[in-house]
Design a protein around this motif. Sequence first.
Motif, PDB file in Angstrom:
ATOM      1  N   ALA A  40      46.610   7.962  11.015  1.00  0.00           N
ATOM      2  CA  ALA A  40      46.178   7.680  10.011  1.00  0.00           C
ATOM      3  C   ALA A  40      44.441   7.875  10.655  1.00  0.00           C
ATOM      4  O   ALA A  40      43.391   7.944  10.240  1.00  0.00           O
ATOM      5  N   SER A  41      45.020   7.648  11.487  1.00  0.00           N
ATOM      6  CA  SER A  41      43.316   8.120  12.838  1.00  0.00           C
ATOM      7  C   SER A  41      42.927   9.336  12.691  1.00  0.00           C
ATOM      8  O   SER A  41      41.902  10.165  12.767  1.00  0.00           O
ATOM      9  N   GLU A  42      44.139  10.255  12.090  1.00  0.00           N
ATOM     10  CA  GLU A  42      44.010  12.085  12.410  1.00  0.00           C
ATOM     11  C   GLU A  42      43.647  12.430  10.310  1.00  0.00           C
ATOM     12  O   GLU A  42      43.502  13.460  10.206  1.00  0.00           O
ATOM     13  N   LYS A  62      42.695   9.848  -6.198  1.00  0.00           N
ATOM     14  CA  LYS A  62      43.130   8.922  -6.401  1.00  0.00           C
ATOM     15  C   LYS A  62      42.505   7.525  -5.023  1.00  0.00           C
ATOM     16  O   LYS A  62      41.579   7.021  -5.135  1.00  0.00           O
ATOM     17  N   CYS A  63      43.412   8.267  -3.802  1.00  0.00           N
ATOM     18  CA  CYS A  63      42.882   6.735  -2.348  1.00  0.00           C
ATOM     19  C   CYS A  63      42.340   7.596  -2.036  1.00  0.00           C
ATOM     20  O   CYS A  63      41.461   6.278  -1.161  1.00  0.00           O
ATOM     21  N   LYS A  64      41.472   8.948  -2.451  1.00  0.00           N
ATOM     22  CA  LYS A  64      39.866   9.636  -1.754  1.00  0.00           C
ATOM     23  C   LYS A  64      40.418   9.672   0.082  1.00  0.00           C
ATOM     24  O   LYS A  64      39.871   9.572   1.108  1.00  0.00           O
ATOM     25  N   LYS A  65      41.738   9.211   0.106  1.00  0.00           N
ATOM     26  CA  LYS A  65      41.847   8.513   2.086  1.00  0.00           C
ATOM     27  C   LYS A  65      43.183   9.446   2.796  1.00  0.00           C
ATOM     28  O   LYS A  65      42.680   9.926   3.934  1.00  0.00           O
ATOM     29  N   TRP A  95      44.618  -2.188   3.964  1.00  0.00           N
ATOM     30  CA  TRP A  95      46.075  -1.381   4.238  1.00  0.00           C
ATOM     31  C   TRP A  95      45.824  -0.736   5.817  1.00  0.00           C
ATOM     32  O   TRP A  95      45.559  -0.449   5.831  1.00  0.00           O
ATOM     33  N   ARG A  96      47.144  -1.682   6.373  1.00  0.00           N
ATOM     34  CA  ARG A  96      47.218  -1.656   7.702  1.00  0.00           C
ATOM     35  C   ARG A  96      48.693  -1.389   7.762  1.00  0.00           C
ATOM     36  O   ARG A  96      48.584  -1.934   9.159  1.00  0.00           O
ATOM     37  N   LEU A 189      49.325  13.376  17.598  1.00  0.00           N
ATOM     38  CA  LEU A 189      48.489  13.676  15.512  1.00  0.00           C
ATOM     39  C   LEU A 189      49.869  12.777  14.439  1.00  0.00           C
ATOM     40  O   LEU A 189      49.080  12.476  13.952  1.00  0.00           O
ATOM     41  N   GLY A 190      50.951  12.412  14.941  1.00  0.00           N
ATOM     42  CA  GLY A 190      51.654  11.384  14.134  1.00  0.00           C
ATOM     43  C   GLY A 190      53.114  11.299  14.594  1.00  0.00           C
ATOM     44  O   GLY A 190      53.522  12.129  15.637  1.00  0.00           O
TER      45      GLY A 190
END
Length: 430
Positions: A40-42, A62-65, A95-96, A189-190
Motif C-alpha cells: 500500500a505504501s508504494e 472509483k477508489c482513487k487509490k 481500510w487497513r 515493493l510487495g
Amino acid sequence: MDGIERFDSRDKGRGLRVSRSFRVGELLFSCPPFCHVLSASERGQHCEFCFSRKESLARCGKCKKAFYCDVKCQKDDWAAHKLECSAMVAFGDKWRPSESSRLVARILAKKKTQKERCASEKILLVGEMLSHVEEMDDEKRDRSRADAAGLHRFYSKHLDFPDSKELLSLFSQVSCNGFSIEDEELSHLGTAVYPDVALINHSCVPNVIVTFNGTRADVRAVDHVKTGDEVLISYIDPLYPTDDRNARLREAYYFACRCQECRTRSNDALKLKVRKRREPVAAEAVSAMLRYARKTISDFRGLKAVKTPGELLEMCEKSLEEMGGVLDDANVFMLHMSYQAMGVCAYRGDLRAAVRYGEKLLKPFTCLYPAYSLNVASLYLKLGRLDLALDRRAEGVSALNKALSIMEVAHGNEHPYVRELRKHIKQTSM
C-alpha cells in the motif's frame, strides 16, 4: 522447465536440481506469480499490476487509490482489484488489511475460479506448498488469527472463506513461502507467491539468486552449477554468524541449516571480530557485548515505525559508541547499526554523513558477502547516488559501475534496472 527437475532429498525433502550445467549469470528459469500484491505504501509510485515504476500513472476512477500504467494493466488487474476497490471506498481511512491478508484474499479468489494449473505451478501446485502450521507458536497463531479477522472484515462481500483451520494453514503457507518483491536497492515493493520457486531449498552459500523483473521471479546462477547439483538460494541475509542465521531460519522456516558454512563456522571468527587492544578483552565482556548488540538490533527493528529519525540516529550512534569499545568496526553487529545509521542520515537529508557511514561498510561487505551479492550491489548503488547528489561525480560513477557489474550477473544484461543504470552512467559520464 528445460534443465530443471524436481527431486526428493534425503536431508531436505523436496527440492530442485539441474539436469544440465549452468554458467554464472545464466537464467535457470523465470516464474510468474501465482498471486501478487503491491504494498500500500508504494501506490502511486508503481503500477498495481506489473509493478512498473513510472512518474505518470492512471488512477482507478472509483477508489482513487490504485494506479496503473494504462488501460491494459488495469483490466488485467481487475480480478484482483475488485476484491478491494469498493471496500476501500466504503471503509475509507479505516481500510487497513495486512499485506498477508490482501495476498491470501487474492489466492482464495483465484483458487475458486482456477480450472487448471497455471504457469507458476509447472512443478508444484500452490496447495502443495508446505505450511508448517503444526509448528507455529502461540504468537504466530495469534498474528495469523488477527490477519484472518481482517480478511473477514474487509473481504466478506467478495469471498467465501474456508474453515478456520484451513485458513490458518493458508496464512502459514504464505508466511513460509511468500517472496518479498524488492527493487534494485532492496526496498520492499510487495509480496508474491511462486509455487515452483518455493521448491528451492536453502543454503547459506547459495548457487543461484532470485531477482524480480516486474512481478516475475528470475532464478539465475551466481556460481557454476554442474549437472546433478541441487539448486539452492539463501532464505535469509547471510551476513550474520552461524547461530544468528540458524535462529532466524528456525523462527521463520522451522529448520536449521547444515550447509558447509554452518557445519564449519569458517567465517564466524571474522564476523564476530573483536577490537584489538594491548590487553585482550575478557571472554565474558565479549559475550556481554554480543548480547547487548543482539538486543539493540531487535529493539531498533521494533522501534523503527514509532521513533523519529532523530531518535533513531541517536540510537544508532549510542549503540555504535558502546559496541565500539569491544567490537571491531568490521564486526557484523557494528556493520548492521552503521547501515541503519546510513539510511537514517540519507532520509534526514544529511548526505555527507550517509556517505561516511556507507564508505565504512564497503570493504567488510565485499569480504563477508558472497560474489554477486545484491546487498553489495545495493550499497554501491546507494553510495553512487549519494555521491552524485553531492557533486562527487568521479566517486559516484565508480560506485555505480561496481553496482552494474554485479547486477549484470544477478539481474541479467537486459533487465530494466540494468538498462536504466547503464544509461544513467553513460549520461553522467558525458
